[in-house]
Write an enzyme that holds these catalytic residues in place. Structure first.
Site, PDB file in Angstrom:
ATOM      1  N   VAL A 179      -0.820   7.191  -1.996  1.00  0.00           N
ATOM      2  CA  VAL A 179      -0.701   8.596  -2.407  1.00  0.00           C
ATOM      3  C   VAL A 179      -1.692   8.815  -3.548  1.00  0.00           C
ATOM      4  O   VAL A 179      -1.645   8.100  -4.554  1.00  0.00           O
ATOM      5  CB  VAL A 179       0.733   8.912  -2.855  1.00  0.00           C
ATOM      6  CG1 VAL A 179       0.846  10.368  -3.279  1.00  0.00           C
ATOM      7  CG2 VAL A 179       1.709   8.598  -1.737  1.00  0.00           C
ATOM      8  N   HIS A 222       0.803  -1.228   0.000  1.00  0.00           N
ATOM      9  CA  HIS A 222       0.000   0.000   0.000  1.00  0.00           C
ATOM     10  C   HIS A 222       0.840   1.284   0.000  1.00  0.00           C
ATOM     11  O   HIS A 222       0.640   2.182  -0.796  1.00  0.00           O
ATOM     12  CB  HIS A 222      -0.977   0.000   1.181  1.00  0.00           C
ATOM     13  CG  HIS A 222      -1.950   1.134   1.117  1.00  0.00           C
ATOM     14  ND1 HIS A 222      -2.852   1.263   0.084  1.00  0.00           N
ATOM     15  CD2 HIS A 222      -2.157   2.198   1.918  1.00  0.00           C
ATOM     16  CE1 HIS A 222      -3.577   2.366   0.262  1.00  0.00           C
ATOM     17  NE2 HIS A 222      -3.166   2.955   1.365  1.00  0.00           N
ATOM     18  N   HIS A 279       2.168  11.928   2.291  1.00  0.00           N
ATOM     19  CA  HIS A 279       2.671  10.618   2.714  1.00  0.00           C
ATOM     20  C   HIS A 279       4.153  10.435   2.395  1.00  0.00           C
ATOM     21  O   HIS A 279       4.622   9.325   2.190  1.00  0.00           O
ATOM     22  CB  HIS A 279       1.860   9.479   2.085  1.00  0.00           C
ATOM     23  CG  HIS A 279       0.402   9.528   2.401  1.00  0.00           C
ATOM     24  ND1 HIS A 279      -0.083   9.615   3.684  1.00  0.00           N
ATOM     25  CD2 HIS A 279      -0.679   9.496   1.593  1.00  0.00           C
ATOM     26  CE1 HIS A 279      -1.403   9.636   3.651  1.00  0.00           C
ATOM     27  NE2 HIS A 279      -1.796   9.578   2.400  1.00  0.00           N
TER      28      HIS A 279
HETATM   29 FE   LIG Z   1      -3.902   4.834   2.119  1.00  0.00          FE
END
Ligand SMILES: [Fe+2]
Ligand SMILES: *[C@@H]1O[C@H](CO)[C@@H](O)[C@H](O)[C@H]1NC(C)=O
Ligand SMILES: *[C@@H]1O[C@H](CO)[C@@H](O)[C@H](O)[C@H]1NC(C)=O
Ligand SMILES: *[C@@H]1O[C@H](CO)[C@@H](O)[C@H](O)[C@H]1NC(C)=O
Ligand SMILES: *[C@@H]1O[C@H](CO)[C@@H](O)[C@H](O)[C@H]1NC(C)=O
Ligand SMILES: *[C@@H]1O[C@H](CO)[C@@H](O)[C@H](O)[C@H]1NC(C)=O
Ligand SMILES: *[C@@H]1O[C@H](CO)[C@@H](O)[C@H](O)[C@H]1NC(C)=O
Ligand SMILES: *[C@@H]1O[C@H](CO)[C@@H](O)[C@H](O)[C@H]1NC(C)=O
Ligand SMILES: *[C@@H]1O[C@H](CO)[C@@H](O)[C@H](O)[C@H]1NC(C)=O
Length: 460
Positions: free
Chosen positions: A348, A310, A320
């Site tokens: 992202v 992920h 992120h």
């Molecule tokens: Fe996520």
């Protein structure tokens, strides 16, 4: 004199570093507010206790099994799925589901069914039916060809989908491609946790939304942060509770001890799914599993080796930024050693494609902290652009790092067409709002059978 120094500096820089000619797309997505589709958008099917939220995923290691899942909202029954080969509708077989349900704060789920059917014929169309009498619902799927090195196969890649109108565009655009045979889903499914009390009715709505695709072809699931649903403030302490009740994966078939990391073989691909939100440090179960999994991959059988996770390891968005860094440090040397072809990530909410780079030379004292070109390294693809309620991540770091070939802050999905053991063609499709537009394409060469350098330009 100044000019000469600048030229010398540029020259020095270009030998120390490298340049992929990275491109930041100037496509600007229109910024509408991303709201979730209204509650009645995907209503339950008609009929008392009719089965809903039907979804399938690969049910074994090699592709001869399928897990068929559905929800009956009111009663535990029917818990039977009937299935048959297209050409043999007088030879129907039945499988019983395992039934589960859960409570979350003040929400109480329907009866969630998972039936694993096995020993299917390869490359064969099957029908299956759930429900009784007036509420029976029929679906179909095609099993993959037998695992082998030159089997062509086409995957769709979707991440961070959610359930806004943009999500609906992404899914419709993917479904308009009639050649794609299965989805690699990169985590963050329903975004129910963005609603008060993690309103789990949003998990149900999502299940009804994606049924139009996932009831007919398997989606290979990856765990994202929106699957954690950890909410001690409302007494919910068990991580991944809704997700693990609703979405089953065949993790035991790859000797994994957890549904959050596992592997499957499908056609000419060996697919390893990792969890950014489970422990991965030395001695942890995920670490030990991956350590023994990678040497088992047989590239003569499955030339293509993909990793799904992920949180991206190479991401030049300010959103992120570096969240995937500690996992990169833990696992990147193994992925380079075993010549992984592609690493797919989401998280992202934008799109990015890297060159083949590694950053495995670095140790805490030597200062070699820049990624370098590496023919044994994977390409990193960030496809967290399904179009969820949180909107687009439109803040890239400047200047574009040299490892980044193409990046764009908009929504879309990707298609990977494996042609044979050496070549795969890849396309990222931007949602030009209501229309898909091929906005990034690349030929990927297999790292094991054809480790040549790919053209390193953005092809827009
Ligand atoms: Fe996520
Ligand atoms: C989703 O997209 C399909 C196809 O464009 C459309 O028919 C449907 O109305 C959309 N659903 C919602 C809730 O927007
Ligand atoms: C759960 O509690 C919230 C907050 O009190 C409320 O708005 C919601 O309607 C409740 N849902 C159910 C299913 O009782
Ligand atoms: C469904 O069909 C079966 C056999 O056809 C019948 O015995 C049963 O009563 C029916 N059930 C309902 C709820 O209509
Ligand atoms: C790898 O796969 C090939 C092709 O299926 C097979 O011939 C070979 O025995 C396998 N190697 C191992 C070590 O299992
Ligand atoms: C770190 O890298 C330097 C330079 O390559 C090397 O001399 C040193 O032994 C490395 N240190 C460790 C702990 O690996
Ligand atoms: C973009 O990210 C940078 C670095 O985190 C931050 O300083 C800046 O405020 C952000 N810009 C916007 C428009 O969010
Ligand atoms: C593999 O596919 C590529 C792209 O379609 C093609 O150019 C190449 O000739 C194929 N290789 C073999 C051995 O068929
Ligand atoms: C994208 O959408 C805009 C607005 O609808 C349109 O003008 C443009 O031609 C589209 N671009 C492509 C490549 O389809």
């Amino acid at each position: 004199m100044i000019m000469k120094s600048i030229i010398t500096l540029i020259f020095l820089f270009s030998i120390v570093n490298f340049c992929y000619g990275g491109k930041t797309s100037d496509y600007v997505r229109q910024q509408w507010p991303s709201a979730d589709m209204s509650k009645g958008s995907f209503p339950p099917p008609s009929g008392y206790n009719a089965p809903e939220q039907v979804h399938i995923t690969q049910g074994d290691k090699e592709g001869r099994g399928m897990i068929i899942s559905w929800v009956t909202p009111l009663k535990r029954l029917p818990n039977i799925v009937t299935y048959w080969e297209e050409s043999k509708d007088n030879d129907k077989q039945m499988a019983k589901s395992r039934v589960t349900h859960y409570k979350y704060f003040n929400y109480s789920s329907g009866f969630i069914h998972h039936a694993t059917i096995e020993n299917l014929q390869y490359n064969t169309k099957y029908f299956y039916e759930i429900g009784i009498n007036g509420t029976a619902r029929r679906f179909n799927f095609i099993t993959p060809p037998e695992v082998g090195p030159d089997v062509p196969y086409t995957f769709g890649i979707i991440g961070d989908l959610g359930q806004t109108e943009d999500s609906n565009h992404t899914l419709e655009h993917y479904m308009a491609n009639k050649n794609a045979q299965a989805v690699l889903f990169l985590g963050d499914l329903s975004y129910a946790d963005d609603h008060p009390y993690h309103n789990n009715e949003r998990w149900d709505q999502w299940g009804r939304f994606v049924e139009k695709s996932v009831a007919y072809q398997p989606w290979i699931w990856t765990t994202g942060n929106h699957e954690i649903d950890y909410a001690p403030e409302i007494g919910e302490h068990v991580p991944f509770k809704p997700y693990t009740h609703r979405y089953h994966v065949p993790y035991k078939a790859s000797q994994s001890s957890s549904p959050h990391w596992y592997s499957i073989k499908r056609a000419s691909a060996h697919i390893i799914v990792l969890s950014s939100y489970s422990a991965y440090g030395k001695y942890t179960p995920q670490y030990e599993w991956l350590k023994q999994e990678l040497p088992k991959v047989n590239r003569s059988e499955t030339p293509w080796l993909f990793v799904l996770l992920h949180s991206p390891w190479y991401n030049s968005n300010n959103y992120h930024y570096m969240e995937g860094e500690s996992m990169r440090v833990a696992f990147e040397p193994w992925l380079v050693e075993h010549k992984v072809d592609l690493v797919f990530a989401g998280h992202v909410h934008s799109y990015e494609r890297s060159g083949r780079v590694s950053n495995v030379r670095y140790n805490i004292t030597n200062g070699l902290s820049m990624p370098i070109k590496d023919a044994s390294a994977p390409v990193y693809l960030t496809i967290g652009d399904g179009g969820n309620i949180e909107g687009v991540a439109n803040n890239f770091s400047e200047p574009q790092p040299s490892y980044s070939i193409f990046r764009e802050a908009s929504f879309g999905h990707a298609i990977l067409e494996i042609k044979n053991r050496t070549h795969a063609f890849y396309t990222w499709h931007r949602n030009n709002n209501t229309k898909p537009v091929a906005a990034d394409t690349a030929w990927f060469y297999n790292r094991y059978f054809y480790p040549h350098e790919e053209p390193d330009t953005a092809n827009v």
